[in-house]
Design an enzyme around this catalytic site. Structure first.
Site, PDB file in Angstrom:
ATOM      1  N   ASP A  99       0.066   1.952   8.452  1.00 29.70           N
ATOM      2  CA  ASP A  99      -0.578   1.251   9.573  1.00 29.70           C
ATOM      3  C   ASP A  99       0.195   1.380  10.890  1.00 29.70           C
ATOM      4  OD1 ASP A  99      -2.216   0.481   7.535  1.00 29.70           O
ATOM      5  OD2 ASP A  99      -1.579  -1.611   7.492  1.00 29.70           O
TER       6      ASP A  99
ATOM      7  N   GLY B   7       0.818  -1.215   0.000  1.00 30.44           N
ATOM      8  CA  GLY B   7       0.000   0.000   0.000  1.00 30.44           C
ATOM      9  C   GLY B   7       0.848   1.258   0.000  1.00 30.44           C
TER      10      GLY B   7
ATOM     11  N   ASP C  35       5.003  -7.708   5.559  1.00 23.12           N
ATOM     12  CA  ASP C  35       5.014  -8.835   4.614  1.00 23.12           C
ATOM     13  C   ASP C  35       6.095  -8.653   3.546  1.00 23.12           C
ATOM     14  OD1 ASP C  35       2.956 -10.329   5.752  1.00 23.12           O
ATOM     15  OD2 ASP C  35       1.425  -9.113   4.785  1.00 23.12           O
TER      16      ASP C  35
ATOM     17  N   ARG D  76       1.335  -5.711  -5.090  1.00 20.61           N
ATOM     18  CA  ARG D  76       1.343  -6.646  -3.956  1.00 20.61           C
ATOM     19  C   ARG D  76       1.776  -8.061  -4.339  1.00 20.61           C
ATOM     20  NH1 ARG D  76      -0.537  -4.433   0.621  1.00 20.61           N
ATOM     21  NH2 ARG D  76      -2.106  -2.790   0.526  1.00 20.61           N
TER      22      ARG D  76
ATOM     23  N   LYS E 178       8.076   0.684   5.643  1.00 20.26           N
ATOM     24  CA  LYS E 178       6.957   1.497   5.148  1.00 20.26           C
ATOM     25  C   LYS E 178       5.643   0.940   5.633  1.00 20.26           C
ATOM     26  CE  LYS E 178       4.335  -0.034   2.632  1.00 20.26           C
ATOM     27  NZ  LYS E 178       3.430  -0.816   1.787  1.00 20.26           N
ATOM     28  N   THR E 179       4.730   1.708   6.008  1.00 21.48           N
ATOM     29  CA  THR E 179       3.288   1.417   6.099  1.00 21.48           C
ATOM     30  C   THR E 179       2.604   2.484   6.937  1.00 21.48           C
ATOM     31  OG1 THR E 179       1.513  -0.074   6.739  1.00 21.48           O
ATOM     32  CG2 THR E 179       3.513  -0.293   8.034  1.00 21.48           C
TER      33      THR E 179
HETATM   34  P1  FBP Z   1       0.455  -2.006   3.680  1.00 26.42           P
HETATM   35  O1  FBP Z   1       0.462  -2.975   4.801  1.00 26.42           O
HETATM   36  O2  FBP Z   1       0.807  -2.617   2.385  1.00 26.42           O
HETATM   37  O3  FBP Z   1       1.268  -0.790   3.974  1.00 26.42           O
HETATM   38  O4  FBP Z   1      -1.046  -1.542   3.508  1.00 26.42           O
HETATM   39  C1  FBP Z   1      -1.633  -0.451   4.061  1.00 26.42           C
HETATM   40  C2  FBP Z   1      -3.117  -0.426   3.772  1.00 26.42           C
HETATM   41  O5  FBP Z   1      -3.466   0.907   3.494  1.00 26.42           O
HETATM   42  C3  FBP Z   1      -3.982  -0.978   4.908  1.00 26.42           C
HETATM   43  O6  FBP Z   1      -4.231  -0.008   5.899  1.00 26.42           O
HETATM   44  C4  FBP Z   1      -5.206  -1.411   4.167  1.00 26.42           C
HETATM   45  O7  FBP Z   1      -5.912  -2.424   4.850  1.00 26.42           O
HETATM   46  C5  FBP Z   1      -4.661  -1.935   2.878  1.00 26.42           C
HETATM   47  O8  FBP Z   1      -3.456  -1.227   2.641  1.00 26.42           O
HETATM   48  C6  FBP Z   1      -5.586  -1.754   1.710  1.00 26.42           C
HETATM   49  O9  FBP Z   1      -5.094  -2.455   0.624  1.00 26.42           O
HETATM   50  P2  FBP Z   1      -5.251  -2.035  -0.899  1.00 26.42           P
HETATM   51  O10 FBP Z   1      -4.275  -0.930  -1.137  1.00 26.42           O
HETATM   52  O11 FBP Z   1      -4.834  -3.249  -1.637  1.00 26.42           O
HETATM   53  O12 FBP Z   1      -6.653  -1.605  -1.116  1.00 26.42           O
END
Ligand code: FBP
Length: 549
Positions: A202, A78, A173, A142, A199-200
């Protein structure tokens, strides 16, 4: 591309680097490390990259003579504000190491490495993206790197471009995959180093060594601005309850940080729900009681913050979802089935208790629980509309209480989901500086021949010039977890600690915030101006580092 005035002004911003990195540095090795848990299993799986020491850069007088080094970079998962600055820090660092070093960007995530899709990142391209949000410089994806056939395919293009190191910018991951790749290339003596960057948005990729993941600061500031705006609106019209779900996957860090910034009436924390083993009905009752208390005092308005992953932490839902994960892993073609038959099919295949819980859920939420898992086996919690589920259930409970004469207020709910609104915002000064420093540090780890490390920048609640740069062995953060029905080595996710200062600070105030109207309206991120307005890290980070807010 047309650029806004802010973008033009922002392009000229020079991210702050730790003072140490402005000088000649040498690497100093610290203690040998071991994984956070399951040491025996992790050591067996990573014989070449397990147990390496912590690394720290220190000033030195001699000028190390590095040769040019070609590097590849991948953005994975993400989007998170600051990704472009990691790349520009990496680029500047590599050029400082040797002017003939080259940086290649693999396109649209890890898949670009396997499919040999790449561009060379030149000064012109980098300059266009400095201090901007988004991952569009090379795109993200991803694709899970887990299969030796993918690693070998990647190796072909790395050899062809004479690339000696790969930087993978990703969450837990993706960094797990980076570590598997580092181990594979080292075992094979392939001559490719792999370095990760945390990175994230979250905020769940952090530990004693990694203080925070980049993007969390900016994303929380954007969401807090939006929540503040909604609170000002609801305090003006006084007629709606706003149920706001916030991204963050399993961890509630974003929700907690936004609560600390905005002081809503209700804020649910998944980790607390799990610890207290609260049922869905207890959660609904808790919200309804707050609504009723405020309504009975003439305040028919309020805000409820809901973490994205809440549903996974409600005990009866957790048990159901675990069984659903195994069910989906065993039923590959489930998603192809006639949608009208899916619900009954699921019910007939679940154990009786879970079948009962599943059958009791509204149609929409039940369907959302069986959507495909992401490539890493995670439930796509962003697609489950918990905010609507709770708003609906609270409404039903209040109607019941009204009939019983316990509630005299009016209840009208609005629902929101904030996630994508913040992931590509222009990075705050904190993220701009932190990301640039992470990228620059990665270049130095590469120059020093390291692999299987994550770039680390610490001491981040102090001014940037006092930050400490180094590397943390990725195996150190790993444990074994069940994924797609099998035990796998993964970086341990950091969930909200209930005895930690951020949650404790929230819990001291939440009763008052529920009853009274104590809203704070943080307003937009300020990029230029006094340091106490523009350069502050998140409240979570300040509290975790023992500072006051
Ligand atoms: P990462 O763990 O890849 O940083 O994802 C962050 C995030 O924004 C989460 O908060 C959310 O659940 C997910 O990505 C949403 O996924 P997508 O971008 O595939 O819609």
């Amino acid at each position: 591309m047309k650029t806004s005035s802010l973008q033009i002004a922002r392009a000229a911003y020079q991210p702050k680097l730790p003072k140490i990195l402005k000088n000649q540095v040498k690497l100093v090795e610290g203690e040998k490390t071991q994984s956070v848990a399951d040491q025996k299993e992790i050591e067996e799986l990573f014989p070449n990259t397990y147990g390496m020491p912590l690394l720290k850069f220190e000033e030195c007088s001699e000028n190390p003579n590095f040769s040019a080094i070609n590097t590849g970079v991948i953005l994975s998962g993400g989007q998170a504000p600051g990704g472009h600055n990691v790349i520009s820090g990496l680029f500047d660092g590599l050029k400082h190491i040797h002017k003939d070093s080259k940086l290649y960007g693999f396109l649209m995530g890890p898949g670009g490495l396997v499919d040999h899709k790449y561009i060379e990142l030149t000064t012109e391209i980098i300059d266009e993206y400095r201090n901007t949000g988004g991952f569009d410089i090379i795109g993200s994806g991803r694709t899970k790197l887990e299969d030796p056939a993918q690693f070998d395919k990647g190796l072909e293009i790395l050899k062809q471009l004479d690339i000696k190191a790969l930087v993978i910018i990703g969450g837990d991951d993706s960094n797990t995959n980076a570590c598997v790749l580092a181990e594979y290339y080292k075992a094979k003596n392939a001559g490719i180093q792999v370095i990760g960057c945390p990175k994230t948005i979250d905020g769940d990729l952090k530990n004693d060594m990694i203080e925070t993941s980049f993007g969390f600061d900016t994303a929380c500031k954007v969401y807090s601005e939006l929540i503040g705006n909604i609170q000002r609106d609801c305090n003006s019209a006084r007629k709606y309850w706003h149920f706001i779900k916030l991204m963050g996957r399993s961890a509630s860090h974003i929700t907690l940080e936004c609560a600390l910034q905005t002081q809503p009436n209700v804020c649910l924390i998944s980790e607390e729900v799990e610890t207290k083993q609260q049922s869905l009905d207890e959660i609904v009752t808790y919200i309804a009681e707050t609504v009723a208390h405020r309504g009975n005092h003439g305040n028919n308005f309020g805000t409820v913050l809901i973490p994205e992953g809440l549903i996974e932490f409600i005990p009866e839902m957790r048990v159901l979802m675990d069984e659903l994960n195994d069910f989906l892993a065993d039923n590959d073609d489930f998603s192809m089935m006639d949608k009208n038959k899916q619900r009954d099919y699921v019910i007939s295949h679940l154990s009786p208790k879970n079948a009962g819980v599943y059958a009791s859920l509204p149609e929409g939420v039940a369907r959302q629980l069986t959507l495909d898992r992401d490539p890493h086996g995670n439930v796509q919690v962003s697609l489950i509309e918990t905010e609507k589920l709770l708003a609906e259930m609270v409404g039903v409970k209040l109607q019941q209480w009204a009939k019983e004469g316990k509630y005299k207020g009016k209840f009208a709910a609005m629902t929101h989901f904030f996630g994508y609104e913040g992931r590509c915002a222009a990075p705050s000064n904190f993220d701009a500086d932190y990301c640039y420093s992470l990228g620059y540090t990665a270049s130095l780890l590469i120059a020093n021949g390291k692999t299987g490390y994550m770039s680390s920048v610490k001491n981040t609640t102090e001014p940037a010039e006092k930050w400490v740069a180094g590397g943390v062995p990725t195996t150190m953060m790993m444990n074994m977890e069940k994924r797609h029905g099998a035990m796998k080595p993964v970086i341990q996710k950091a969930l909200v600690k209930l005895d930690g200062a951020p949650f404790q600070t929230f819990s001291i105030h939440r009763e008052q915030w529920a009853k009274e109207t104590c809203y704070v309206y943080p307003g937009p991120i300020q990029y230029f101006g006094p340091t106490e307005v523009c350069d502050q890290p998140s409240k979570t980070l300040l509290l975790e580092q023992g500072k006051t807010i």
